[in-house]
Design a protein around this motif. Structure first.
Motif, PDB file in Angstrom:
ATOM      1  N   ASP A 229       2.217   1.929  -3.476  1.00 57.23           N
ATOM      2  CA  ASP A 229       1.158   2.460  -4.334  1.00 57.23           C
ATOM      3  C   ASP A 229       0.871   3.923  -4.000  1.00 57.23           C
ATOM      4  O   ASP A 229       0.704   4.760  -4.901  1.00 57.23           O
ATOM      5  CB  ASP A 229      -0.119   1.627  -4.182  1.00 57.23           C
ATOM      6  CG  ASP A 229       0.017   0.227  -4.754  1.00 57.23           C
ATOM      7  OD1 ASP A 229       0.936   0.006  -5.577  1.00 57.23           O
ATOM      8  OD2 ASP A 229      -0.781  -0.647  -4.376  1.00 57.23           O
ATOM      9  N   SER A 230       0.815   4.242  -2.707  1.00 55.37           N
ATOM     10  CA  SER A 230       0.552   5.626  -2.295  1.00 55.37           C
ATOM     11  C   SER A 230       1.651   6.556  -2.784  1.00 55.37           C
ATOM     12  O   SER A 230       1.385   7.669  -3.244  1.00 55.37           O
ATOM     13  CB  SER A 230       0.436   5.716  -0.765  1.00 55.37           C
ATOM     14  OG  SER A 230      -0.703   5.015  -0.307  1.00 55.37           O
TER      15      SER A 230
ATOM     16  N   ALA B 119       0.830  -1.205   0.000  1.00 54.14           N
ATOM     17  CA  ALA B 119       0.000   0.000   0.000  1.00 54.14           C
ATOM     18  C   ALA B 119       0.865   1.256   0.000  1.00 54.14           C
ATOM     19  O   ALA B 119       0.549   2.236  -0.680  1.00 54.14           O
ATOM     20  CB  ALA B 119      -0.931  -0.014   1.208  1.00 54.14           C
ATOM     21  N   ASP B 120       1.960   1.250   0.754  1.00 55.84           N
ATOM     22  CA  ASP B 120       2.821   2.433   0.802  1.00 55.84           C
ATOM     23  C   ASP B 120       3.468   2.721  -0.547  1.00 55.84           C
ATOM     24  O   ASP B 120       3.625   3.881  -0.939  1.00 55.84           O
ATOM     25  CB  ASP B 120       3.913   2.260   1.869  1.00 55.84           C
ATOM     26  CG  ASP B 120       3.456   2.720   3.245  1.00 55.84           C
ATOM     27  OD1 ASP B 120       2.247   3.004   3.415  1.00 55.84           O
ATOM     28  OD2 ASP B 120       4.297   2.788   4.160  1.00 55.84           O
TER      29      ASP B 120
ATOM     30  N   LYS C 188      -0.699  10.430   4.321  1.00 53.35           N
ATOM     31  CA  LYS C 188      -0.849   8.978   4.417  1.00 53.35           C
ATOM     32  C   LYS C 188       0.407   8.279   4.918  1.00 53.35           C
ATOM     33  O   LYS C 188       0.327   7.169   5.440  1.00 53.35           O
ATOM     34  CB  LYS C 188      -1.241   8.407   3.045  1.00 53.35           C
ATOM     35  CG  LYS C 188      -2.591   8.918   2.540  1.00 53.35           C
ATOM     36  CD  LYS C 188      -2.889   8.377   1.153  1.00 53.35           C
ATOM     37  CE  LYS C 188      -4.198   8.949   0.622  1.00 53.35           C
ATOM     38  NZ  LYS C 188      -4.478   8.457  -0.756  1.00 53.35           N
TER      39      LYS C 188
ATOM     40  N   MET D 242      -2.121  14.027  -0.042  1.00 57.74           N
ATOM     41  CA  MET D 242      -1.287  12.911  -0.461  1.00 57.74           C
ATOM     42  C   MET D 242      -0.257  12.558   0.610  1.00 57.74           C
ATOM     43  O   MET D 242      -0.005  11.392   0.908  1.00 57.74           O
ATOM     44  CB  MET D 242      -0.565  13.257  -1.767  1.00 57.74           C
ATOM     45  CG  MET D 242      -1.483  13.489  -2.955  1.00 57.74           C
ATOM     46  SD  MET D 242      -2.486  12.045  -3.377  1.00 57.74           S
ATOM     47  CE  MET D 242      -1.206  10.877  -3.815  1.00 57.74           C
TER      48      MET D 242
ATOM     49  N   ARG E  54       0.809  -2.195   4.501  1.00 63.44           N
ATOM     50  CA  ARG E  54       1.811  -1.172   4.209  1.00 63.44           C
ATOM     51  C   ARG E  54       3.211  -1.767   4.082  1.00 63.44           C
ATOM     52  O   ARG E  54       4.084  -1.156   3.482  1.00 63.44           O
ATOM     53  CB  ARG E  54       1.814  -0.102   5.317  1.00 63.44           C
ATOM     54  CG  ARG E  54       0.575   0.775   5.382  1.00 63.44           C
ATOM     55  CD  ARG E  54       0.707   1.854   6.452  1.00 63.44           C
ATOM     56  NE  ARG E  54       2.003   2.515   6.292  1.00 63.44           N
ATOM     57  CZ  ARG E  54       2.885   2.675   7.276  1.00 63.44           C
ATOM     58  NH1 ARG E  54       2.621   2.208   8.486  1.00 63.44           N
ATOM     59  NH2 ARG E  54       4.025   3.299   7.059  1.00 63.44           N
TER      60      ARG E  54
ATOM     61  N   HIS F 241       1.213   7.253  -6.418  1.00 63.39           N
ATOM     62  CA  HIS F 241       0.159   8.240  -6.674  1.00 63.39           C
ATOM     63  C   HIS F 241       0.668   9.652  -6.406  1.00 63.39           C
ATOM     64  O   HIS F 241       0.330  10.595  -7.138  1.00 63.39           O
ATOM     65  CB  HIS F 241      -1.057   7.946  -5.802  1.00 63.39           C
ATOM     66  CG  HIS F 241      -1.727   6.637  -6.110  1.00 63.39           C
ATOM     67  ND1 HIS F 241      -1.835   6.142  -7.399  1.00 63.39           N
ATOM     68  CD2 HIS F 241      -2.323   5.715  -5.304  1.00 63.39           C
ATOM     69  CE1 HIS F 241      -2.460   4.973  -7.371  1.00 63.39           C
ATOM     70  NE2 HIS F 241      -2.765   4.687  -6.119  1.00 63.39           N
TER      71      HIS F 241
ATOM     72  N   SER G  20       6.694  10.394   2.467  1.00 65.71           N
ATOM     73  CA  SER G  20       6.429  11.410   1.451  1.00 65.71           C
ATOM     74  C   SER G  20       7.367  12.598   1.554  1.00 65.71           C
ATOM     75  O   SER G  20       7.601  13.299   0.565  1.00 65.71           O
ATOM     76  CB  SER G  20       4.978  11.900   1.573  1.00 65.71           C
ATOM     77  OG  SER G  20       4.064  10.837   1.465  1.00 65.71           O
TER      78      SER G  20
END
Length: 428
Positions: free
Chosen positions: A51-52, A48-49, A98, A95, A406, A55, A102
């Motif tokens: 993919d995030s 999931a991380d 999450k 964004m 994640r 994005h 980031s």
């Protein structure tokens, strides 16, 4: 919301393929911002991380193309990224909130575009993890930093960082990574002292060098970066995940099993394997990784987390779960984060005897673990509950498994393949 249901008491035996490292992948992905060329990352975990982060990069103008991404398949995932133009130098709160990783777009975007604005990050609630060292390191190599309305705005006067020297007062993995990515396109030389030495830092350095960066001292605490005019794309494989490998090694330990960790890189996880061996597990090197076998009762341990090459904080929760069945009293000390024992109340619900005193914990074993409904609180805490469920009598249901997603790719499939009775239950 999905949960994972486990019927415990099974001895695990067989082979588990180790995926690409989450902590490395999240550091390599933002390198796409440093070049207009194509960057292809192989052995990329389906998480999931990841993919995030993909994005987020899309929002900034990076195109991404994924192959080998089927959830149940054996094909290794590859992602090709290209940022021929940066569409925006602002990473918005929606964004960034999450996950903390980031913040790693700050350095490369600043290096290439001369400016970068990034929301203050979110992520696991495992304690105060300020980004002040990120900002101080970037200032040392030429950035002007402003904090306003929950955002960090960094500017390179004249459009390009000058380069400079910075000595980290404490070791910081993320700040080292951000500084590295910023320094590779600076005008002059940058030197980082007391830099983090984690294998994931080495992976980042090796990718940057493959893209054309000039970095000396890789693997040491003193990194010397001579800035270059530009970087090229390349094809690069993400290193294997030493934390995933250590977690499944603990699964062998807590169930009295024997698991081959295919693709694991033992040289990256000496503190982990030393801990496993001290607990009484047998470690055998194989042609493609290693095998971990628990053929005798586990011994108690004394463990203190520390920056690499010390014992990783990301393995503390898993070792704690394993040590609940060891014969004697174990002592754990958490020196990295101040709030990383949130899994303890849930382990107690399953019968574990654990006392917490500030940053120290005493685990009294062997405990008779019994199945229960438990709540995951963060990524590694989630895995400690899975491990306890594998050894417990009866059925355990782990809630909030989005934390697990994640950081652990195809967890149910991998554990089922070595004999666990485990399934994902989707909420109606």
């Amino acid at each position: 919301m999905d949960s994972i249901r486990i019927t415990g008491g099974k001895r695990l035996e067989g082979k588990i393929p180790i995926s690409g490292a989450k902590n490395s992948a999240l550091t390599l992905l933002p390198c796409a911002l440093l070049t207009a060329g194509k960057l292809t990352l192989g052995n990329l975990p389906r998480l999931a991380d990841v993919d995030s982060f993909g994005h987020l990069l899309n929002e900034l103008g990076v195109s991404t193309k994924v192959s080998g991404a089927k959830r149940g398949g054996g094909a290794k995932r590859r992602m090709t990224l290209q940022a021929d133009e940066i569409a925006s130098t602002v990473a918005p709160y929606d964004m960034v909130r999450k996950m903390r990783a980031s913040i790693l777009v700050l350095g490369p975007m600043l290096a290439r575009m001369g400016e970068s604005t990034v929301s203050l990050p979110g992520g696991c609630a495992i304690g105060d993890r300020p980004i002040d060292l990120h900002l101080k390191a970037l200032e040392a190599i030429g950035a002007e930093i402003e904090l306003a309305a929950g955002y960090v705005k960094a500017v390179a006067p004249g459009g390009r960082l000058s380069g400079g020297d910075f000595s980290f007062p404490v070791v910081s993995v993320g700040a080292t990574e951000n500084a590295l990515m910023a320094a590779v396109l600076a005008k002059g030389r940058s030197e980082l002292f007391n830099a983090a030495r984690e294998p994931e830092i080495g992976d980042l350095c090796n990718l940057l060098v493959a893209m054309g960066a000039r970095i000396a001292g890789i693997g040491s605490a003193h990194l010397v970066i001579d800035g270059v005019e530009g970087l090229d794309g390349c094809d690069y494989d993400v290193m294997p995940d030493r934390i995933e490998a250590g977690s499944y090694a603990c699964a062998a330990g807590i169930t009295g099993g024997s698991i081959e960790l295919a693709g694991a890189r033992p040289e990256d996880m000496l503190a982990i394997t030393n801990g496993l061996a001290a607990a009484g597990l047998m470690i055998e090197m194989t042609g493609d990784g290693m095998r971990v076998t628990a053929d005798k009762p586990l011994r108690p341990l004394a463990i203190s987390t520390a920056p690499f090459p010390g014992f990783p904080t990301d393995m503390q929760a898993q070792f704690m779960a394993m040590l609940t069945v060891a014969e004697g009293q174990s002592f754990l000390e958490e020196t990295i984060f101040e709030n990383r024992y949130m899994h303890v109340p849930e382990l107690r619900r399953m019968g574990a005897e654990i006392e917490v005193h500030g940053r120290s914990a005493i685990v009294k074993g062997p405990s008779r673990l019994t199945g229960a409904q438990v709540m995951a609180t963060d990524l590694r805490a989630s895995m400690s509950l899975i491990l306890a469920g594998l050894a417990a009598e009866g059925e355990t249901e782990v809630m909030r498994v989005y934390h697990l997603d994640r950081g652990y790719e195809r967890l149910e499939d991998k554990l089922s393949a070595v004999g666990a009775t485990i399934e994902r239950v989707s909420a109606g």
